[in-house]
Scaffold this motif. Structure first.
Motif, PDB file in Angstrom:
ATOM      1  N   UNK B  82      62.899 -74.396  20.504  1.00 52.87           N
ATOM      2  CA  UNK B  82      61.921 -74.705  21.534  1.00 52.87           C
ATOM      3  C   UNK B  82      60.976 -75.781  21.055  1.00 52.87           C
ATOM      4  N   UNK B  84      56.847 -77.287  21.614  1.00 50.61           N
ATOM      5  CA  UNK B  84      55.532 -76.795  22.017  1.00 50.61           C
ATOM      6  C   UNK B  84      55.436 -76.841  23.534  1.00 50.61           C
ATOM      7  N   UNK B  87      56.579 -72.133  26.034  1.00 51.33           N
ATOM      8  CA  UNK B  87      56.412 -70.706  25.779  1.00 51.33           C
ATOM      9  C   UNK B  87      57.047 -69.815  26.850  1.00 51.33           C
ATOM     10  N   UNK B  90      60.723 -69.689  26.565  1.00 54.85           N
ATOM     11  CA  UNK B  90      61.190 -68.930  25.407  1.00 54.85           C
ATOM     12  C   UNK B  90      61.062 -67.437  25.704  1.00 54.85           C
ATOM     13  N   UNK B  91      59.975 -67.075  26.355  1.00 55.11           N
ATOM     14  CA  UNK B  91      59.799 -65.664  26.730  1.00 55.11           C
ATOM     15  C   UNK B  91      60.978 -65.190  27.558  1.00 55.11           C
ATOM     16  N   UNK B  94      64.018 -64.813  25.385  1.00 61.41           N
ATOM     17  CA  UNK B  94      63.945 -63.621  24.542  1.00 61.41           C
ATOM     18  C   UNK B  94      64.249 -62.389  25.383  1.00 61.41           C
ATOM     19  N   UNK B 100      65.392 -64.747  18.367  1.00 63.28           N
ATOM     20  CA  UNK B 100      64.177 -65.350  17.820  1.00 63.28           C
ATOM     21  C   UNK B 100      64.127 -66.794  18.292  1.00 63.28           C
ATOM     22  N   UNK B 101      63.161 -67.551  17.789  1.00 56.93           N
ATOM     23  CA  UNK B 101      63.113 -68.948  18.184  1.00 56.93           C
ATOM     24  C   UNK B 101      62.607 -69.807  17.028  1.00 56.93           C
ATOM     25  N   UNK B 103      60.885 -73.744  16.202  1.00 57.86           N
ATOM     26  CA  UNK B 103      60.089 -74.714  16.948  1.00 57.86           C
ATOM     27  C   UNK B 103      60.313 -76.121  16.400  1.00 57.86           C
TER      28      UNK B 103
END
Lengths: 612, 120
Positions: B82, B84, B87, B90-91, B94, B100-101, B103
């Motif tokens: 991912x 910045x 978010x 990514x949520x 998940x 996991x991730x 950055x």
């Protein structure tokens, strides 16, 4: 058959049954259930079973069936045992969770855990099977490193890891908030697991992004509150469902009124065509009556008894007493009084919060909390009164001085009752210590903000050793309110009339200075002056001899808001601003005035907070 | 035997970068894919031990691809890549089952720490 269209009805009906089961059970515990109570419970479980099965919700139907079976056994015995009630309450909680799953379109959660753990209810009474001694409930606080990227995602991953270790409950912030993607870096929760502290720590050895992991075996006092809040949210505050059930007689009245409006329109049209001004005038008079009537009827549809939010208080008090070993009686008076559902929704959590404060901090071991609701002209008052230790204004004074919320001069001149209101000051509430010494504090700023957002007021009264009394004075409806209109730099602005204590013209020469602060003495009390122009970053007004003041409360203190000119008051229909403007702090919506102008309703406190 | 990874990213540059990190650490790069659809095909074909998955890609996004992969193999280990500000995506990933991730910009140490943990 397409069942989707029945879903809303299914949700609203099962919600009612689930809630009534909850209250019936708590009642049953107090008055050792009679067969009538057990029958009512049985019927509710039975209805839920039937509805859930028709909708194809297997888990819910199965659980309701299961509860129905246990209730049937109790019915044969003619009484409910204490452990039976506990078990049934746990089942009702689970029903609520399933209800939430269904209402949020999630697959129903797995309830086999509950079903399997079921020792035959009767057996449980006789043998009193002890809980597995292996499992421990850990209360944990977890914090992430400051530099962690996407902390919410990180928290979610940590949670997933935790769920491998055991059962996570009492989560704060809630999962929903984490999923909203806000910058949460801290987590509080309880973990029910067979692992000990060491083993849990080991499981997170590989997580350098976790900066702290604090254990305790007792829920922190705050935890109770959080837990409570979570439960409220989960359990819905009784008024959240989007559908309303309306008495058909009311609908008939709507039709009648619509008919009369149609007639009225023709009458006006004819009068206009004939240029018959008398007819036109009569027609307008009729229209006014009809609109007023219609407004009244619509409000009626939106009204719900306050009981829909006080219904869950017995459970809150019961659960609290069982955990903390206090002996507290809860009395609710006036639950039948009706209020607009939006208002009920907004005050549901604050109410629980205040009751929780009373039983947690006000009452020491034994006492009574009384929730009294009454109608007072165009307001409804909800009062929470306890016979606990009360709040000592002297301690509040000292705290406020320490926190620099007051100067020592102010502290002296302020009356005790004004001092008490300071517990709602945001700067005041965040200190944990205050709770221990003064007995109150945490979250009262939130309560007050919620009440004021609705155009209501919160009054705090307390006598040391005799208890405290918190009163929410709420408007009957939020949609139509009275506004005080005033002008600043030629712009019309408004405040809800209910927020205003008084308006006053004062002479410039009466203004006194105290340090940098301009003050005015009104009825023997010194009020700080705040210039609305300054707050709104407008130009400095030309000096005038007569100054218009709007006296109101800000941050728990009486202040004089200086405006250019007060223009009067008007009843208006308040509209929320559309997103994203609704997220701007400083306004509580807008309204269209009779002459077509738009005014914004100011939230002065929000403005000042934004500024900080 | 060294562990096998499938690298999914629509940018050749990013794939090369990750390939380098993994190979340096002794991994076997089993394959690459430049979109979500191909990622799923490659996953079924190669059965890698781990997938690194970019989020914004043509044809099928990384989030959709994670869902596909997890549906076909609930034990699959997928780590999101991912940037910045992603978010909420990514949520979502998940929630769809990503383990996991990592950055961007990638740092070898960070990448390896996270993927090794996901493998545990």
């Amino acid at each position: 058959m397409d069942m989707a269209k029945f879903k809303a009805m299914f949700l609203s009906e099962t919600e009612e049954h689930i809630r009534s089961m909850g209250s019936l059970l708590v009642e049953a515990e107090e008055n050792s259930a009679d067969s009538e109570g057990i029958n009512a419970l049985f019927r509710a479980a039975h209805s839920i079973k039937g509805m859930a099965a028709s909708m194809g919700y297997e888990q819910m139907a199965g659980l309701a069936h299961h509860l129905e079976d246990s209730l049937d056994n109790f019915r044969k015995d003619g009484e409910l045992s204490r452990s039976g009630i506990d078990r049934l309450l746990a089942g009702v909680d689970l029903l609520e969770e399933l209800h939430e799953d269904i209402s949020t379109d999630l697959p129903e959660r797995d309830i086999s855990g509950f079903m399997e753990q079921e020792p035959d209810a009767e057996q449980a009474v006789e043998e009193n099977i002890p809980e597995s001694s292996e499992t421990i409930i850990h209360f944990l606080k977890l914090g992430l490193q400051e530099n962690v990227v996407s902390p919410s995602v990180r928290l979610l991953l940590v949670l997933k890891q935790l769920e491998v270790l055991g059962t996570v409950e009492n989560l704060s912030p809630e999962l929903k908030q984490i999923m909203d993607g806000q910058d949460h870096r801290r987590l509080q929760f309880s973990l029910t697991t067979k692992l000990n502290e060491q083993e849990i720590k080991q499981a997170f050895q590989d997580y350098p992004e976790i900066s702290e992991l604090i254990f305790s075996t007792e829920p922190p006092p705050e935890e109770n509150r959080k837990q409570d809040r979570r439960q409220n949210d989960r359990r819905g505050n009784g008024v959240t469902s989007g559908t309303v059930r309306v008495d058909t007689r009311l609908l008939d009245q709507f039709i009648n009124l619509t008919g009369e409006l149609v007639t009225n329109r023709h009458m006006l049209q004819t009068a206009l065509g004939d240029q018959n001004w008398r007819e036109l005038n009569d027609g307008l008079g009729q229209l006014e009556k009809l609109v007023k009537n219609l407004h009244g009827q619509v409000l009626k549809v939106r009204m719900m008894p306050v009981g829909s939010i006080t219904e869950r208080l017995p459970r809150v008090v019961r659960d609290f007493c069982r955990i903390n070993g206090k002996e507290i009686t809860l009395k609710v008076e006036g639950a039948e009084i009706e209020l607009d559902r939006t208002i009920l929704e907004e005050v549901a959590d604050p109410l629980v919060h205040m009751v929780r404060n009373s039983i947690d901090h006000g009452i020491e071991d034994k006492g009574t909390v009384k929730v009294k609701v009454w109608r007072d002209r165009s307001h409804v008052q909800i009062q929470i009164q306890d016979d606990g230790r009360g709040i000592d204004p002297q301690i509040i004074r000292e705290r406020a001085l320490e926190k620099m919320l007051l100067s020592s001069k102010q502290a002296e001149s302020m009356s005790d009752s004004n001092v008490l209101q300071l517990i709602c000051h945001p700067g005041f509430s965040t200190t944990d210590q205050v709770t221990e010494t003064s007995g109150r504090g945490v979250g009262m700023d939130v309560v007050k903000a919620a009440v004021e957002k609705l155009g209501g007021t919160l009054l705090i009264d307390s006598k040391v050793g005799q208890g405290s009394c918190l009163t929410m004075k709420l408007p009957l409806s939020v949609a139509i309110i009275k506004l005080l209109l005033f002008k600043c730099e030629g712009k019309s602005l408004a405040l809800p009339l209910s927020r205003i204590l008084q308006t006053q013209q004062v002479d410039r020469k009466d203004i006194i200075t105290s340090g940098k602060q301009l003050m005015i003495e009104l009825e023997g009390e010194k009020l700080p002056l705040i210039s609305l122009r300054k707050v709104l970053r407008m130009s400095v007004p030309p000096a005038v001899e007569q100054i218009s003041l709007v006296v109101m409360e800000l941050f728990g203190r009486k202040v004089g808001l200086v405006v250019d000119q007060i223009s009067g008051h008007q009843e208006v229909f308040v509209k929320k601003l559309p997103p994203p403007f609704d997220r701007l702090r400083g306004t509580n919506g807008g309204a269209v005035l009779g002459d077509g102008r738009v005014v914004f309703i100011l939230d002065v406190q929000g403005f000042l907070e934004r500024r900080r | 035997m060294s562990k096998r990874v499938l690298i999914v990213d629509d940018a050749q540059f990013m794939r090369d970068l990750l390939r380098d990190i993994f190979e340096q650490a002794g991994w076997d790069v089993a394959g690459e894919a430049e979109n979500g659809r191909k990622a799923f095909e490659q996953f079924q074909l190669l059965k890698p031990d781990l997938v690194t998955m970019d989020i914004v890609m043509p044809l099928r996004s990384g989030i959709e691809a994670v869902a596909d992969i997890i549906a076909s193999d609930p034990a699959a280990k997928v780590v999101m890549c991912s940037a910045l500000g992603q978010e909420s995506m990514v949520l979502e990933a998940v929630n769809a089952g990503a383990k996991d991730f990592i950055v961007k910009p990638f740092q070898a140490e960070q990448v390896l720490r996270i993927v090794n943990r996901a493998m545990a």
